[in-house]
Design an enzyme around this catalytic site. Structure first.
Site, PDB file in Angstrom:
ATOM      1  N   ASP A 143     -14.339 -25.135  -0.371  1.00 18.70           N
ATOM      2  CA  ASP A 143     -12.901 -25.380  -0.574  1.00 18.70           C
ATOM      3  C   ASP A 143     -12.197 -24.037  -0.563  1.00 18.70           C
ATOM      4  OD1 ASP A 143     -10.347 -26.538  -1.455  1.00 18.70           O
ATOM      5  OD2 ASP A 143     -11.560 -28.273  -2.003  1.00 18.70           O
ATOM      6  N   GLU A 168      -4.959 -32.872   3.509  1.00 18.50           N
ATOM      7  CA  GLU A 168      -3.961 -31.908   3.048  1.00 18.50           C
ATOM      8  C   GLU A 168      -3.855 -30.654   3.931  1.00 18.50           C
ATOM      9  OE1 GLU A 168      -3.864 -32.666  -1.680  1.00 18.50           O
ATOM     10  OE2 GLU A 168      -5.629 -31.544  -1.020  1.00 18.50           O
ATOM     11  N   HIS A 183      -8.155 -26.204   3.523  1.00 16.66           N
ATOM     12  CA  HIS A 183      -8.985 -25.911   2.341  1.00 16.66           C
ATOM     13  C   HIS A 183     -10.110 -24.942   2.699  1.00 16.66           C
ATOM     14  CE1 HIS A 183      -7.166 -28.576  -0.609  1.00 16.66           C
ATOM     15  NE2 HIS A 183      -7.076 -29.518   0.311  1.00 16.66           N
TER      16      HIS A 183
HETATM   17  C1  ACM Z   1      -8.326 -35.287  -1.860  1.00 15.61           C
HETATM   18  O1  ACM Z   1      -8.294 -35.732  -3.008  1.00 15.61           O
HETATM   19  N1  ACM Z   1      -7.605 -34.206  -1.553  1.00 15.61           N
HETATM   20  C2  ACM Z   1      -9.126 -35.875  -0.832  1.00 15.61           C
END
Ligand code: ACM
Ligand code: ZN
Length: 544
Positions: A203, A341, A277
């Site tokens: 991440d 995201e 991410h």
């Molecule tokens: C997530 O909770 N961003 C997949």
């Protein structure tokens, strides 16, 4: 006497039982088996009990023997031959009922013998888990326990899971869990018949898996200067010798954990986050970003811009190389590539990304993510694996065999388009949410509110999905994002008892869900967690 009428049936048994039968012990199995019929009498494990397991049942026989030996102190022999005159526990795949499928089992307990029948070792394993839960809770003790009669109520159980993906995701990027901690968590998963561990390995805040070709991913990307998230630095012990915060798994560690999981019939789905991410990866290798960096994992507000440059061919080589090592380490079918995201500002300002958009005729930056994911998918498929990603990847025109993990919607659309779907909606499945409205009394969490009763009431099949597409709903998964969970005890506190509710949602018949009976069984089940040393929130209130 099926489960729904179990209590009533027991009253009848109690009223009609003769003096020879001990009062029946009402089983407290989590998750509730599909069908359970009680009989008179009890089976008792003694020093003379023999486990009978042919070669096709050997591993489960050994596992059960180990589980029983620790608390009882009986080193039960495992043999392939029958032992007339002895009490026996038989595990076999011979002549198993075809309707038990890949994971079902039949468990028969009489005063003389226990028999577990299944078509597979997985089915035998689940039968063994249920048998353990018929015994006194002390069977889950990690120490020897004396002065206990190791009895199980006579009964017949026929059991198959409702869903095949019974998942839990752990984020080890925000805070590192050691391999020993992960193995402990896998033990607890196995006890609830959960079978899919989604390991969120990368991440913005860290990269946790050794990649031989790109060593900086872990020498640089696995470490931060501090714990972050305004947490007390002493809340974690994950510090390296140089004082940096973090850690990573070597490839040997990964192999060890994968084998440990496999022995518990748990498949590990690795997640390598793309195209967003990715700050930790880009801190190590900024040349695969649009801007060239620099990047840092130590931004106090947690706002990151780590997005791969998807207009650069070298990025694809980088990710393909990484995935090539991942394919070898994880034998499961699915590779999770993230996809959630993604902020596309960098792509808007990047000549390479814009050139690809022009060349491919892509109208908006979102289409560029689809282009990127489709390329990954081709590569993953060419190696015999299947891509899975978060909701956002759905609109990209993926091949039908790509699976979607729904967290913000789109399950119905994905399933009707022929994709398999794992259900993990935030409102019902997010373990980083508070367990109570009384937030002041809870450890600080990211927000939200997900009480035990809400997880238990969750129905994975979307209400508007036509029945013909039901088979595309693989099952449900709880996700545990660990921003505010810097240690194992805290991770367990947020996981339990909610994961027990998810286990029942995934395994048991929808019609058999019964809140009062769940609480009755959970009251006993929590003792098992105590004895295993698993931390949990000590309330079984429906609304927290
Ligand atoms: C997530 O909770 N961003 C997949
Ligand atoms: Zn770019």
């Amino acid at each position: 006497m099926k489960i729904n009428s179990l209590i009533l049936g027991l009253v009848v048994v109690l009223c009609t039982a003769t003096a020879r039968a001990a009062a029946p012990v009402i089983p407290a199995v989590i998750p509730q088996p599909q069908s359970l019929t009680l009989h008179d009498g009890q089976f008792q494990i003694s020093r003379d009990t023999v486990i009978i397991a042919a070669r096709d049942a050997r591993e489960t026989g050994r596992y059960l023997g180990e589980q029983l030996a620790r608390p009882t102190g009986f080193p039960l022999p495992i043999d392939t031959r029958s032992h007339p005159g002895k009490t026996t526990i038989t595990l076999t795949t011979k002549d198993a009922n075809p309707k038990l499928g890949e994971e079902g089992y039949e468990l028969s307990v009489t005063p003389d013998r226990v028999e577990i029948h299944a078509r597979t070792e997985a089915g035998l394993f689940y039968g063994a888990q249920t048998f353990l839960q018929l015994l006194p809770v002390e069977i889950f003790s990690t120490n020897r326990v004396t002065d206990i009669a190791w009895t199980a109520q006579a009964c017949e159980i026929e059991d198959v899971p409702r869903f095949k993906w019974r998942g839990w995701m752990l984020d080890v990027a925000r805070h590192f869990s050691t391999k020993q901690e992960v193995m402990r968590l896998l033990d607890a998963m196995a006890m609830q018949k959960l079978n899919t561990f989604h390991w969120h390995l990368t991440d913005d805040q860290a990269w946790r898996i050794e990649i031989k070709k790109y060593p900086l991913l872990t020498t640089v990307g696995a470490w931060r200067t501090n714990i972050g998230f305004n947490l007390d630095p002493k809340a974690s012990t994950a510090y390296g010798p140089d004082g940096r915060y973090g850690g990573f798994y070597t490839q040997n560690d990964i192999r060890e954990v994968v084998a440990y999981a496999a022995a518990r019939h748990i498949t590990i789905v690795p997640e390598i986050e793309t195209p967003g991410h990715a700050t930790a990866a880009l801190m190590a290798y900024p040349q695969y970003s649009c801007t060239g960096g620099p990047f840092t994992t130590d931004l106090p507000g947690g706002i990151f811009n780590g997005i791969y440059c998807v207009g650069n061919e070298a990025t694809y080589t980088f990710i393909d190389d990484i995935l090539s090592e991942i394919f070898v380490l994880f034998p499961g079918k699915y590779i999770h590539v993230g996809g959630d995201e993604v902020t596309t500002d960098n792509w808007k300002n990047c000549p390479k990304c814009q050139a690809v958009m022009t060349a491919q005729g892509l109208k908006k930056e979102g289409d560029l993510e689809s282009y990127f994911i489709r390329r990954l998918e081709k590569f993953i498929n060419s190696r015999g694996k299947t891509l899975i990603g978060w909701s956002e990847i759905r609109e990209g025109g993926l091949a039908q065999n790509a699976a979607i993990m729904d967290w913000v919607g789109g399950a119905t659309e994905a399933a009707t388009a022929g994709h398999d779907v794992v259900m993990s909606p935030t409102a019902d499945c997010y373990l980083d949410y508070y367990q109570s409205t009384n937030q002041a009394k809870e450890p600080h969490a990211i927000g939200g509110y997900l009480p035990l009763g809400r997880v238990y009431a969750y129905e994975p099949i979307p209400t508007n999905l036509p029945p013909v597409f039901y088979p595309h709903i693989l099952g449900a998964q709880c996700n545990e994002w660990t921003e505010y969970m810097p240690n194992l005890k805290h991770v367990e506190y947020m996981a339990y008892p909610r994961l027990c509710a998810l286990a029942e949602v995934n395994w048991s018949l929808k019609e058999s869900r019964n809140w009062e009976d769940f609480v009755r069984r959970m009251t006993i089940h929590l003792h098992r967690l105590d004895l295993m040393g698993v931390n949990y929130r000590k309330s079984l209130a429906k609304d927290g």
